[in-house]
Scaffold this motif. Structure first.
Motif, short mmCIF file in Angstrom:
data_model
loop_
_atom_site.label_atom_id
_atom_site.label_comp_id
_atom_site.label_asym_id
_atom_site.label_seq_id
_atom_site.Cartn_x
_atom_site.Cartn_y
_atom_site.Cartn_z
N GLN A 1 3.67 0.37 41.67
CA GLN A 1 4.36 1.33 41.71
C GLN A 1 4.14 2.74 40.95
O GLN A 1 4.15 3.76 41.76
N ILE A 2 3.31 2.50 40.03
CA ILE A 2 2.80 3.77 39.34
C ILE A 2 1.90 4.21 40.10
O ILE A 2 1.61 5.47 40.50
N ALA A 3 0.77 3.45 40.78
CA ALA A 3 -0.28 4.19 41.28
C ALA A 3 0.19 4.75 42.67
O ALA A 3 -0.11 5.62 43.06
N MET A 4 1.36 4.14 43.37
CA MET A 4 1.85 4.77 44.61
C MET A 4 2.74 6.10 44.26
O MET A 4 2.55 6.84 44.72
N ARG A 5 3.44 6.15 43.25
CA ARG A 5 4.07 7.35 42.69
C ARG A 5 3.01 8.68 42.52
O ARG A 5 3.40 9.58 42.81
N ILE A 6 1.96 8.19 41.93
CA ILE A 6 1.11 9.19 41.76
C ILE A 6 0.38 9.61 42.93
O ILE A 6 0.26 11.04 43.02
N LEU A 7 0.04 8.82 43.86
CA LEU A 7 -0.43 9.27 45.03
C LEU A 7 0.48 10.10 45.89
O LEU A 7 0.12 11.14 46.22
N LEU A 8 1.90 9.83 45.84
CA LEU A 8 2.70 10.50 46.63
C LEU A 8 2.79 12.06 45.98
O LEU A 8 3.31 13.02 46.83
N ASP A 9 2.85 12.16 44.62
CA ASP A 9 2.80 13.01 44.02
C ASP A 9 1.78 14.18 44.53
O ASP A 9 1.95 15.37 44.64
N GLN A 10 0.39 13.42 44.66
CA GLN A 10 -0.71 14.28 44.95
C GLN A 10 -0.58 14.57 46.35
O GLN A 10 -0.94 15.86 46.84
N ILE A 11 -0.05 13.78 47.28
CA ILE A 11 0.12 14.27 48.69
C ILE A 11 1.07 15.33 48.87
O ILE A 11 0.97 16.30 49.73
N LYS A 12 2.21 15.57 47.95
CA LYS A 12 3.24 16.32 47.97
C LYS A 12 2.52 17.73 47.78
O LYS A 12 2.78 19.04 48.19
N LEU A 13 1.50 17.91 46.81
CA LEU A 13 0.73 18.93 46.24
C LEU A 13 -0.17 19.48 47.34
O LEU A 13 -0.41 20.68 47.41
N GLY A 14 -0.40 18.83 48.35
CA GLY A 14 -1.39 19.42 49.32
C GLY A 14 -2.74 19.13 49.17
O GLY A 14 -2.81 18.38 47.99
N PRO A 15 -3.69 19.81 50.05
CA PRO A 15 -4.86 19.53 49.69
C PRO A 15 -5.54 19.85 48.18
O PRO A 15 -4.99 20.97 47.50
N GLY A 16 -6.23 19.18 47.76
CA GLY A 16 -6.65 19.06 46.18
C GLY A 16 -7.78 20.17 46.23
O GLY A 16 -7.82 21.19 46.91
N PRO A 17 -8.72 20.08 44.94
CA PRO A 17 -8.46 19.10 44.24
C PRO A 17 -7.41 19.00 43.47
O PRO A 17 -6.80 20.04 42.93
N HIS A 18 -7.01 17.66 42.82
CA HIS A 18 -5.70 17.65 41.81
C HIS A 18 -6.40 17.41 40.56
O HIS A 18 -7.46 16.67 40.38
N LYS A 19 -5.74 17.51 39.55
CA LYS A 19 -5.86 17.20 38.22
C LYS A 19 -5.82 15.58 38.16
O LYS A 19 -4.70 15.12 38.40
N PRO A 20 -6.70 14.99 37.79
CA PRO A 20 -6.73 13.26 37.75
C PRO A 20 -5.69 12.89 36.72
O PRO A 20 -5.52 13.59 35.66
N VAL A 21 -4.72 11.79 36.92
CA VAL A 21 -3.96 11.40 36.09
C VAL A 21 -4.34 9.96 35.76
O VAL A 21 -4.51 9.10 36.65
N HIS A 22 -4.56 9.94 34.44
CA HIS A 22 -5.02 8.61 33.68
C HIS A 22 -3.93 7.81 33.25
O HIS A 22 -3.25 8.07 32.19
N THR A 23 -3.57 6.57 33.75
CA THR A 23 -2.34 5.82 33.07
C THR A 23 -3.04 4.59 32.73
O THR A 23 -3.57 3.82 33.47
N LYS A 24 -2.31 4.16 31.25
CA LYS A 24 -3.05 3.07 30.81
C LYS A 24 -1.53 2.17 30.40
O LYS A 24 -0.78 2.72 29.64
N LEU A 25 -1.47 1.03 31.04
CA LEU A 25 -0.19 0.12 30.47
C LEU A 25 -0.55 -0.95 29.66
O LEU A 25 -1.64 -1.49 29.28
N LEU A 26 0.75 -1.08 28.96
CA LEU A 26 0.54 -2.13 27.73
C LEU A 26 0.59 -3.47 28.35
O LEU A 26 0.79 -3.91 29.36
N THR A 27 -0.15 -4.54 27.54
CA THR A 27 -0.12 -5.95 27.99
C THR A 27 0.74 -6.63 26.82
O THR A 27 1.13 -5.93 25.97
N ASN A 28 0.83 -7.96 27.43
CA ASN A 28 1.94 -8.71 26.38
C ASN A 28 1.32 -10.14 26.47
O ASN A 28 1.10 -10.76 27.30
#
Length: 392
Positions: free
Chosen positions: A353-380
């Protein structure tokens, strides 16, 4: 006696010239022009039966209704300048002919395909299908279609997949690379075509792209510390391919946990495997055949841990009394195998879900380059029977 192809009446029909060598008729009641279908070649409700293998087009609908292609096109798009009766007739005929719009042709005209690609290395285990379902849920909500490509852990197939997605004019791609991937030129092709990409799980650090991962280091550290707390002292590790960042992070977490508790680490207690079930079983066999046999094994993923558990049981080693085992990912099988497997749970659906949201945000911004978003999720850490001794 000539019958109107729309209203079925016969009393208000008049001849109206010739079209492509065929007599054209006009219905004074419903105000349409029509020709009669060829004898012996009729389909549903008098329409021409399509040739075998023929895909219906706008031209087929236009011919069936004796109207122009542009009228059909505008009717299918819901233009208000087309009469309601005409729109209804076009939609009805499109259904009879099983007409499907040519999305690729539309994307070439509009430079927008509303399609996103997903490349994963395999479907054998539950992890990647679960990520895809999470990603696809978000894509569907945003009105996007998804093309899913599986690389079968083959870099050659992965390269072919990138070409297919580029040819399909996808607007963005989510990628988890194969265990073989060491050259990344095929991924760079997306950037050259202005197509944003987001890596997940198996990432490429040599391309400045967004990525979504879990905290592999912390998850591994906690898993090994749990084994230590349950009295295990000779802890081995079945790792993944050394070129994968997740393998490196989990090894580092494993080693640092041993170091923090002043426990030994031996090179012979760390085995890299190729992420196949057969190789995982072979790795377990090597470790459990050592003269100084480990009393616990932390595995890079649940499939490897499950193979380790099965092999240990096959040679009479009791789990967890004689051998503690911990996996990584919380595969559904881990909760039903006997004994149940302790594992590091990853938020798999959330990763997609998060990967797709990031991608959709970048698509909305139009042609890049885009500032990379690095997301690290917690484990349990999910503690089950495979790592808990009655008397540590």
């Amino acid at each position: 006696m000539i019958r109107c192809t729309k209203c079925g009446q016969v009393h208000a029909i008049a001849k109206s010239g010739m079209v492509r060598g065929k007599q054209r008729y006009y219905c004074k009641d419903c105000h349409i022009y029509f020709t009669l279908p060829d004898p012996g070649n009729t389909g549903v409700a008098g329409t021409k039966r399509p040739r075998p293998g023929h895909i219906a087009t706008i031209l087929d609908i236009a011919k069936a209704l004796n109207i122009s292609k542009s009228t059909v096109s505008r009717a299918l798009q819901g233009h208000t300048d087309i009469k309601k009766e005409t729109r209804e007739a076009v939609v009805k005929m499109a259904g009879k002919l099983d007409y499907q719009p040519n999305l690729l042709a539309k994307s070439l005209v509009k430079s927008k395909s509303n399609t996103i690609g997903i490349i994963v290395p395999e479907f054998v285990n539950y992890f990647f299908p679960a990520v895809i379902m999470g990603a696809q849920e978000i894509a569907s909500e945003a009105g996007y279609n998804v093309i899913i490509c599986q690389s079968q852990e083959s870099v050659k197939t992965e390269i072919a997949n990138t070409k297919v997605l580029l040819a399909s004019r996808v607007e963005g791609v989510i990628i988890s690379m194969t265990r073989e991937t060491s050259d990344f030129d095929h991924f760079k092709a997306f950037g050259r075509h202005g197509v944003p990409i987001v890596f997940f799980n198996r990432i490429c650090e040599k391309i400045p792209a967004s990525r979504v991962m879990v905290n592999d280091y912390e998850g591994a550290y906690n898993a090994v510390e749990h084994l230590i707390a349950n009295g295990y002292r000779r802890i081995a590790h079945i790792s993944g391919p050394p070129n994968l960042r997740l393998s490196q992070n989990r090894i580092n977490g494993y080693l640092d946990a041993l170091k923090a508790h002043k426990l030994p680490s031996h090179r012979s207690w760390i085995i890299h495997h190729d992420l196949t079930a057969a190789n995982a079983s072979d790795s377990a066999k090597k470790l459990l055949s050592l003269r100084s046999r480990p009393d616990a094994i932390f595995c890079v993923n649940d499939p490897a841990a499950i193979q380790t558990l099965l092999y240990a049981k096959s040679i009479g080693i009791k789990v967890p009394d004689q051998l503690g085992i911990v996996g990584f990912s919380d595969d559904p099988i881990s909760s039903i195998i006997e004994p149940q497997l302790t594992t590091v749970k990853q938020p798999v659906s959330e990763m997609g879900q998060i990967a797709m949201r990031i991608l959709l945000d970048q698509i909305k911004l139009g042609p890049g380059p885009h500032k990379p978003v690095h997301t690290k999720l917690l484990t349990n850490l999910i503690v089950r029977q495979s790592s808990v001794r009655d008397h540590p």
